[in-house]
Design an enzyme around this catalytic site. Structure first.
Site, mmCIF file in Angstrom:
data_model
loop_
_atom_site.group_PDB
_atom_site.id
_atom_site.type_symbol
_atom_site.label_atom_id
_atom_site.label_comp_id
_atom_site.label_asym_id
_atom_site.label_seq_id
_atom_site.Cartn_x
_atom_site.Cartn_y
_atom_site.Cartn_z
ATOM 1 N N GLU A 224 45.418 -45.699 3.067
ATOM 2 C CA GLU A 224 45.328 -45.577 1.958
ATOM 3 C C GLU A 224 46.622 -46.687 1.630
ATOM 4 O OE1 GLU A 224 45.239 -41.267 -0.777
ATOM 5 O OE2 GLU A 224 45.280 -40.751 1.335
ATOM 6 N N LYS A 226 49.669 -48.061 -0.591
ATOM 7 C CA LYS A 226 50.779 -47.734 -1.412
ATOM 8 C C LYS A 226 50.898 -47.270 -2.032
ATOM 9 C CE LYS A 226 55.660 -46.045 -0.041
ATOM 10 N NZ LYS A 226 55.925 -45.644 -0.521
ATOM 11 N N ARG A 231 55.674 -40.962 -7.843
ATOM 12 C CA ARG A 231 55.078 -40.106 -7.854
ATOM 13 C C ARG A 231 54.933 -38.810 -8.396
ATOM 14 N NH1 ARG A 231 54.956 -38.099 -2.251
ATOM 15 N NH2 ARG A 231 53.729 -36.407 -2.252
ATOM 16 N N ARG A 246 58.532 -35.960 -9.059
ATOM 17 C CA ARG A 246 58.485 -36.282 -7.895
ATOM 18 C C ARG A 246 59.820 -35.263 -6.795
ATOM 19 N NH1 ARG A 246 59.359 -40.138 -2.900
ATOM 20 N NH2 ARG A 246 60.781 -39.426 -2.655
ATOM 21 N N GLU A 271 49.754 -40.459 -8.086
ATOM 22 C CA GLU A 271 50.932 -41.879 -8.292
ATOM 23 C C GLU A 271 50.851 -41.902 -9.789
ATOM 24 O OE1 GLU A 271 52.674 -42.724 -5.766
ATOM 25 O OE2 GLU A 271 54.085 -44.230 -6.592
ATOM 26 N N LYS A 395 54.019 -44.196 6.108
ATOM 27 C CA LYS A 395 54.200 -44.343 5.324
ATOM 28 C C LYS A 395 54.708 -45.985 5.762
ATOM 29 C CE LYS A 395 58.983 -43.770 3.441
ATOM 30 N NZ LYS A 395 59.967 -43.547 1.783
#
Lengths: 528, 337
Positions: A224, A226, A231, A246, A271, A395
């Site tokens: 996906e 980023k 978050r 987060r 997100e 990531k």
């Protein structure tokens, strides 16, 4: 109370996070219930007494000292609780102070008059440190640098647990947290969060290196974008709908429009982004919303936000976290069909990537102006694990932006770095009234090796031209290449720009300061 | 009572009939020095009158030729400057520190200089001397300054060793006076192992020892890593001037716990600003109760306040029916109080 005042003082002067943690752990291990729970609540600001305010302390102080002497003292000390604690007459004889729990429970039941009498009575038999701790406790606002997160971490480390286990049940707990300590010390079962809209710890990704990326079997991964937003976690249950940051802070009031479809209960991970799903707005726009504790209708309309969902943790009675990502994703795709087309919820796109080459090409195309800061790779059979488990999620950020800037100011660091100049302010050139001038554009304090840091420190010490409190202005001659994730417009900075996550990439001992970058070059990188 | 012969001037307190100044800020012909701290004992005077200890420290700091004429005036002695009788009494601030006693025209004025009343094994205790006008400092002239028993603070320092094992205990203290007092207090509390010193501490310690003050075994923290390995300093007390905290010199100590001994440490915000881990409230200046107690003992007809937080002290004098005024002398530091 004696040990609590010792703890407060220890925390106040503790030079860093680890040192604070060690004070907290020792105290949790040595202090009985319910005192330790009350202390923990006081430290994290979860304990307040409705009838004890600054005004009450002022009255007590006025009654115990000469008003003019108190005013002069307060003016010098600058803190009401501390001034009062220091000026209070020394008791003829110290009595053993009451237990923390006795103080808390008495104050909770007292009206204003009673609270004043209680505090005045206790002050009369305490030493100066205890008086300070009592007044800080009673008025709230301990300000000894303990966040909720640090307090929970101290509980986790003191009892050798994973912090995720503590975080998950924390919203269910009330001071003095008896249920927590009963569980931790094996006297009862773990408090149960089922059916409650509480924060479940998020799963985090590890950074991926270029070499590691080439080795990945892409067919095993869900890929996906980023996104460069915030978050968040959205939880809906019998007891309501809540949005968490987060770190688990409740931010529902700031984003009241983010809700699941009526009647749906569960927990989603995603997100938070500004704008609309088909037109994502800049991080700066999101920042304007994040800065506000509440959002009225006008703000919601002027500055819309939406949730780009990428994982499912819980639905109804079912805990999906043990199931593989592929199953969670399949369920999410079904659910997305029922989401209202009002643009408040949207499903994160899964990218078709079969080979590392394709991944590399997509990553190279990531652009900050599209709010994409890289790629996310998630093992398709990974369960949803709290924290940052190894080997499941990766990531891979796009290459950072870079600029050559001139070191202008330096400051000593903290903790172990307190003897080294390790915090730097760097500037870029622009046209000034008298020719080219440097304007600060970034502060950076990481990215260098220990060896480079020592060399930078030496440079600062030998090139100080001015001192402003702890800040040292240095001769403008050393260039450093900074890496950063993006550039935003900022009215708060003199240069009009703010760099995100600036860090040292290289110290350019070879480069003359005149050849550093100009402000317009940096402005050209602005991502909106 | 005649006070017209003593007045605050730009160079310091001026004694008109003797053409002398007390702790002058600039070079003068005749200087009377209360104690050897740098802001009080400056170079360049033609003649200096002070106690033997003060003269010795000045010679060590400024060189043996710091004045053309050096006149020793010890505690209890006096000499005549024209019609003015000059005497000295212990002030209890540091080794050799003196109150200046002046008798002229049937009036006795005492300039106490910096002084304290708390226990100090390294110098003679303050001696209250009755007088007409008492000139006092007010460094800690606010009722929030009530210093604890110095030995209780030393006990806290010793407890730190137990809490932070494997780390050096680095205590920042003014190199002249405070450092020697801390060493002597540590000895009094039973610490008889070697105490380690920053280079700046060595000279003053040697002078104290020459005047018979027992400081026990002292050793410099040299830059030579071989003769003194860093791990040998774990669990040891190391004394250094405040400027050495966070310096390159301090880097060679094993993960030092930085402490600071000063009266200012009583105010938490100030202690925290200085970035230290353990504040010790140990001062060489009188705290608020001692300032007031001293006035009660000396029973002057008038109080003059030199420097510090004079507003509160003036207010307290007024409440006691004492005639008081502020001299607002400038130029005397208070950072390391």
């Amino acid at each position: 109370m004696k040990s609590f005042s010792g703890l407060l003082e220890g925390l106040l002067y503790a030079p860093g996070r680890n040192s604070k943690l060690s004070w907290l752990q020792d105290w949790l291990a040595e202090t009985p219930d319910p005192d330790r729970g009350w202390g923990l609540a006081a430290l994290t600001g979860e304990l307040t007494f409705a009838h004890v305010k600054a005004g009450l302390v002022r009255e007590l102080a006025a009654a115990a000292s000469d008003p003019e002497l108190f005013a002069l003292s307060y003016d010098f000390v600058g803190d009401l609780a501390e001034t009062t604690a220091l000026i209070w007459p020394e008791p003829a004889e110290l009595a053993p102070p009451p237990r923390l729990a006795a103080i808390v429970e008495a104050l909770q039941q007292a009206n204003r008059q009673q609270a004043a009498e209680l505090i005045s009575g206790w002050l009369g038999s305490m030493d100066a440190t205890q008086r300070w701790a009592l007044l800080k406790l009673a008025t709230g606002g301990l300000r000894v640098g303990v966040s909720g997160r640090l307090a929970r971490l101290s509980v986790a480390t003191a009892f050798d647990r994973d912090i995720a286990e503590i975080e998950e049940i924390w919203p269910l707990l009330e001071p003095p947290y008896r249920a927590l300590f009963d569980w931790l010390e094996g006297r009862s079962d773990r408090p149960d969060a089922r059916g409650r809209a509480v924060f479940r710890p998020l799963m985090l990704a590890h950074p991926l290196s270029e070499e590691a990326a080439e080795q990945l079997d892409m067919t095993r991964y869900q890929t996906e974008w980023k996104w460069d937003g915030a978050r968040v976690e959205l939880a809906a249950a019998e007891d309501g709908v809540r949005l968490f940051s987060r770190s688990g802070d409740d931010i529902t009031a700031a984003f009241p429009e983010i809700v699941p479809p009526a009647g749906w209960q569960g927990t989603l991970d995603g997100e938070l982004l500004a704008g609309q799903p088909d037109a994502v707005a800049s991080f700066g726009r999101l920042q304007q919303r994040l800065n506000r504790k509440k959002a009225g209708r006008k703000l919601q309309a002027d500055n819309p936000v939406f949730l780009r969902v990428y994982d499912l943790l819980i639905e109804g009675e079912t805990d999906w976290r043990e199931k593989p990502l592929s199953a969670r994703r399949a369920r999410l795709e079904q659910l997305a069909g029922s989401w209202l087309p009002d643009g408040r919820l949207d499903l994160s796109e899964v990218l078709a990537v079969a080979t590392p080459q394709e991944l590399d090409e997509l990553r190279a195309a990531c652009r900050s102006d599209q709010l994409i800061e890289g790629m996310m790779l998630k093992l398709k059979d990974s369960p949803y694990l709290a924290g940052r488990p190894k080997g499941h999620w990766w990531k891979w950020k796009r290459d950072p932006l870079r600029a050559d800037l001139v070191i202008m100011y330096a400051q000593r660091g903290h903790g172990r770095r307190s003897s080294l100049y390790s915090d730097f302010t760097l500037g870029a050139w622009r046209d000034g009234a008298d020719g080219p001038e440097l304007v600060p554009v970034a502060k950076a304090y990481s990215g260098f090796s220990d060896q480079e840091l020592r060399a930078l420190d030496k440079f600062v010490r030998q090139n100080i031209v001015n001192r402003f409190g702890p800040v040292r202005e240095v001769e403008k001659q050393l260039v450093a290449e900074l890496a950063f994730d993006s550039v935003q417009r900022s009215s708060r900075h003199r240069s009009g720009v703010a760099l995100r996550f600036p860090r040292f990439h290289a110290v350019r001992w070879d480069k003359p300061a005149e050849e550093a970058d100009w402000l317009p070059t940096i402005e050209a990188l602005i991502g909106d | 009572m005649d006070s017209s012969w003593l007045r605050p001037a730009a160079a310091g307190l001026e004694i008109l009939p003797a053409r002398a100044f007390i702790d002058p800020l600039r070079p003068v012909d005749l200087a009377i020095i209360t104690h050897a701290h740098a802001d009080h004992a400056r170079p360049g005077h033609k003649q200096v009158i002070a106690t033997a200890q003060t003269l010795a420290i000045m010679a060590a700091r400024l060189g043996p030729d710091f004045a053309e004429t050096k006149t020793v005036l010890d505690y209890g002695e006096s000499l005549m400057l024209g019609d003015l009788r000059l005497g000295m009494a212990p002030a209890g601030h540091i080794l050799g520190s003196a109150q200046i006693i002046m008798d002229y025209n049937d009036t006795r004025i005492i300039a106490a200089g910096d002084y304290k009343r708390a226990a100090d094994p390294t110098c003679q205790p303050f001696q209250p001397v009755p007088c007409d006008i008492f000139i006092t400092e007010a460094t800690f002239g606010l009722p929030v300054f009530r210093q604890p028993d110095p030995l209780a603070e030393i006990a806290r320092l010793l407890a730190l060793r137990a809490r932070f094992q494997g780390r050096a205990i680095l205590v920042a203290a003014y190199a002249l006076g405070k450092a020697q007092r801390l060493i002597a207090l540590l000895r009094q509390a039973g610490w008889d192992e070697t105490i380690y010193l920053h280079g700046a501490m060595l000279g003053p310690c040697r002078i104290y020892q020459e005047f018979g003050v027992d400081l026990g075994d002292l050793q410099p923290v040299t830059t030579d890593r071989k003769s003194l390995p860093a791990d040998q300093l774990a669990g040891q007390f190391v004394l250094a001037p405040p400027s050495a905290l966070g310096s390159r010199w301090a880097r060679r100590l094993p993960d030092p716990v930085s402490c600071m001994a000063s009266g200012w440490m009583q105010v938490r915000a100030r202690a925290r600003q200085s970035g230290i881990e353990c504040p010790l409230v140990i001062s060489d200046h009188a705290d608020w109760p001692d300032l007031l107690a001293t006035l009660d003992e000396v029973r002057p007809r008038q109080v003059w306040v030199t420097h510090g937080r004079e507003d509160a002290l003036l207010h307290a004098c007024k409440q006691r029916g004492l005639d008081a005024r502020a001299l607002r002398l400038i130029g005397y530091e208070e950072d390391s109080a």
